[in-house]
Design an enzyme around this catalytic site. Structure first.
Site, PDB file in Angstrom:
ATOM      1  N   CYS A   2     -14.049-116.087-114.923  1.00 52.14           N
ATOM      2  CA  CYS A   2     -14.853-116.092-116.187  1.00 52.14           C
ATOM      3  C   CYS A   2     -16.454-116.097-116.013  1.00 52.14           C
ATOM      4  O   CYS A   2     -16.990-116.258-115.059  1.00 52.14           O
ATOM      5  CB  CYS A   2     -14.264-117.128-117.102  1.00 52.14           C
ATOM      6  SG  CYS A   2     -12.482-117.484-117.097  1.00 52.14           S
ATOM      7  N   ASP A 100      -4.218-123.319-115.594  1.00 54.54           N
ATOM      8  CA  ASP A 100      -4.726-124.070-114.665  1.00 54.54           C
ATOM      9  C   ASP A 100      -5.664-124.667-115.469  1.00 54.54           C
ATOM     10  O   ASP A 100      -6.438-125.749-114.852  1.00 54.54           O
ATOM     11  CB  ASP A 100      -5.340-123.382-113.173  1.00 54.54           C
ATOM     12  CG  ASP A 100      -6.136-122.165-113.565  1.00 54.54           C
ATOM     13  OD1 ASP A 100      -5.830-121.551-114.757  1.00 54.54           O
ATOM     14  OD2 ASP A 100      -6.744-121.751-112.737  1.00 54.54           O
ATOM     15  N   ILE A 292     -18.828 -90.962 -93.773  1.00 57.39           N
ATOM     16  CA  ILE A 292     -18.428 -89.903 -92.910  1.00 57.39           C
ATOM     17  C   ILE A 292     -19.518 -89.284 -92.130  1.00 57.39           C
ATOM     18  O   ILE A 292     -19.249 -88.128 -91.538  1.00 57.39           O
ATOM     19  CB  ILE A 292     -17.788 -88.562 -93.971  1.00 57.39           C
ATOM     20  CG1 ILE A 292     -18.752 -88.116 -95.032  1.00 57.39           C
ATOM     21  CG2 ILE A 292     -16.408 -89.069 -94.650  1.00 57.39           C
ATOM     22  CD1 ILE A 292     -18.408 -87.074 -95.773  1.00 57.39           C
TER      23      ILE A 292
END
EC number: 6.3.5.4
Length: 629
Positions: A2, A100, A292
């Site tokens: 957050c 949590d 590349i």
């Protein structure tokens, strides 16, 4: 994951604080697009932007205790929250959610700052007691999650990102010259400094306590411990390390949203992806990038080998020069302040791709600093072994690396001959701190580009003293411990800043399972020869996971991180035009920081690229984005 922000004050009106915090939250919307919340009383205002990962329905913040006394805003994840939740339930604590966040709230209510040592996770949070008017700001041990603050005359203002602090009418974007000198030298700032005058970062492993608008104390609650365990065998350490690696992966795959992993083809990300796949019991999407322009910028072959080994779905992306020109100014803004090298750009491109498929991604950040993976450690010990052979010295009590033992490992240095040329040019056989400073000091090249006024303000002795205070940890007797300790405390937080910003810029949660305090505590207690045997980078890690990874990946000697083909791009085209316009334009010339003549010489050297050019480019863009407004 957050964004948090807030103001502690005893004099600023509540309505005024809420307006400011509302603006700060807007600047943090990328960190939390799934919801927002605000809490105010007569002494503080807290703001929160949510990226919902755990308990999607009930984890809203700011979160208050049932009686309204305590309030928490929290950024990050507590990985062992289920175990902590069960312990609290056994102690009679009841819960309203399965988040949590509530576990952290209850743990802080019942244990105070002692709770910090029980947390396994990445976090930055603000905790407030409405009865005593006391507050707590804390940050995880490694600095995985950011937290910045500014102390004003009648307010303490904090936020997850500096750009949010700048929404406060009394906080202005002014250059911090001392931090600039750190950036010239290391390409990151030491201690709590930032490039913004008056704005500080809360250092990893620290918490701040305060009451109303006053800071009462700042305390380090976790630090590396280098008390060497001489009693256990290498087999014991390998068994214990493997168990901790597996357990960290087990904890960090906890998610209520889709999860994947970065996979560069190196050992660290391969270990993380492999262990995650084992715990998930099925295919996990993995993400890699390649350029590349030349085979030296393409490591996707190794990523493919690991993906096949774990039956993973591999997704590749190719960043382009055009994207580099378009995105770099935006990435400098996202970063708040520039740190580290150009890997910032491809990391963002890979994160952006990952976000299309998952909301949480695991990475291998931290492995080089924990296990001794940088080639410069081998360069340092090459000098030590020469010194020991010539002068018959053994500064570490016994030869960690001898000249005879190091020779088979020297092919790793093939691609680092410019570094060695610079390193051995002067100061040979000086003290450990002076020699490692020489290995990481980028200022000699930067100094050549500065104008006379800027150059006269540089204080090399002060910078070296700042370096020594970190490098010469009293418990780090061995060179490898000193080097890795410095990088753990300084370079790693800078790299984690990149990790945080490029992932959060696309609202993606990035987790780093190798950064578990249990793993670091184990490795720092190992006898140094076990970690860096005969100069073998990541020796103990390679021995521990030798049955987990394909041998072609395990035995690589050409891993380079995530190199960017700036040398090729600078030979002509949009990148060269962009660099010229940025560094040689009138805005840069009027700033008076860099010598236009020196920059022209550097840019016009056909097909060249240097870290000093990268540093100058990032600093000029930072000035344009933040200082010029």
């Amino acid at each position: 994951m957050c964004g948090i922000c807030g103001i502690f004050s005893n004099s600023v009106p509540r309505e005024q604080r809420e307006i400011i915090v509302g603006k700060m939250m807007i600047r943090l919307v990328h960190r939390g697009p799934d919801g927002e919340g605000i809490y105010s009383d007569e002494h503080l205002t807290l703001g929160h932007r949510r990226l919902a990962i755990i308990d999607l329905e009930h984890g809203r913040q700011p979160m208050q205790s049932a009686d309204g006394r305590y309030t928490l805003v929290f950024n990050g994840e507590i990985y062992n929250y289920l175990e902590l939740r069960q312990k609290l339930i056994q102690q009679g604590v009841s819960f309203r959610t399965f988040s949590d966040t509530e576990v952290l709230l209850q743990l802080l209510i019942h244990q105070g700052v002692a709770a910090l040592k029980e947390l396994n996770g990445m976090f930055a949070f603000a905790f407030y007691d409405n009865k005593t008017k006391q507050w707590l700001l804390a940050r995880d041990p490694f600095g995985i999650k950011p937290l910045y603050y500014c102390s004003l005359q009648s307010e303490i203002v904090f936020a997850s990102e500096i750009k949010a602090l700048l929404e406060h009418p009394q906080i202005h974007a002014e250059r911090n010259w001392k931090a600039m000198q750190h950036y010239f030298t290391f390409q990151f700032c030491l201690n709590d400094e930032t490039l913004f005058s008056g704005i500080h970062k809360l250092e990893p492993g620290f918490y701040i306590e305060g009451q109303q608008q006053k800071i009462t104390q700042k305390i380090r609650y976790w630090d590396t411990n280098y008390q060497v365990d001489e009693h256990h065998t290498e087999e014991y350490f390998k068994d214990r390390l493997l168990a901790l690696l597996q357990d960290s992966a087990r904890l960090q795959i906890r998610s209520d949203v889709p999860l994947g992993a970065y996979l560069s083809g190196g050992i660290d990300s391969s270990v993380v992806a492999s262990m995650a796949a084992t715990h998930l019991g099925g295919s996990v999407p993995v993400f890699t990038g390649k350029f590349i322009e030349s085979p030296v910028y393409d490591e996707s072959h190794y990523a493919g080998i690991v993906a096949d080994n774990i039956n993973a779905e591999l997704h590749e992306v190719i960043p382009t020069a055009e994207e580099f020109v378009t995105l770099l100014p935006k990435l400098i803004e996202a970063m708040d302040e520039p740190v580290a090298g150009p890997g910032l750009f491809p990391q963002f491109i890979v994160s952006r791709m990952a976000k299309e498929r998952v909301k949480v991604v695991l990475g291998g950040q931290g492995g080089d600093e924990i296990f001794g993976g940088y080639a410069r450690y081998l360069v340092g010990y090459l000098e030590q072994s020469l010194k020991g052979a010539i002068f018959e010295t053994h500064e570490e009590g016994k030869h960690l690396v001898s000249l005879e033992s190091i020779i088979p490992n020297l092919p790793l240095l093939k691609q680092y001959h410019p570094l060695m040329q610079q390193f051995f040019k002067e100061g040979l056989f000086d003290s450990m701190d002076a020699r490692y400073f020489c290995l990481i000091d980028r200022s000699p090249d930067i100094m050549q580009m500065l104008t006379g006024d800027a150059l006269s303000s540089i204080q090399p002795e002060e910078i070296f003293n700042d370096f020594k205070r970190v490098f010469n940890h009293p418990d780090t007797l061995s060179y490898i411990n000193k080097m890795t300790h410095f990088d753990l405390k300084t370079l790693l937080p800078a790299l984690l800043q990149v990790e945080d910003r490029v992932s959060m810029a696309v609202s993606l949660e990035s987790r780093v399972p190798l950064l578990d305090t249990r793993i670091v505590d184990l490795v720092t207690s190992m006898p140094p020869p076990m970690k860096f045997q005969a100069g073998k980078t990541k020796h103990i890690l390679k021995q521990t996971v030798r049955n987990l990874l394909p041998q072609e990946v395990l035995n690589r000697k050409d891993k380079m991180g995530f190199p960017v083909p700036l040398k090729e791009w600078m030979s002509g085209g949009v990148v060269r035009d962009f660099v010229c316009d940025t560094l040689l334009g009138q805005t840069s010339r009027d700033r008076g920081l860099f010598s236009p003549k020196a920059l022209e010489t550097l840019i016009t050297q056909e097909g060249t690229y240097s870290r000093q050019l990268w540093g100058a480019l990032c600093l000029e863009l930072w000035h344009q984005v933040y200082i010029d407004g």
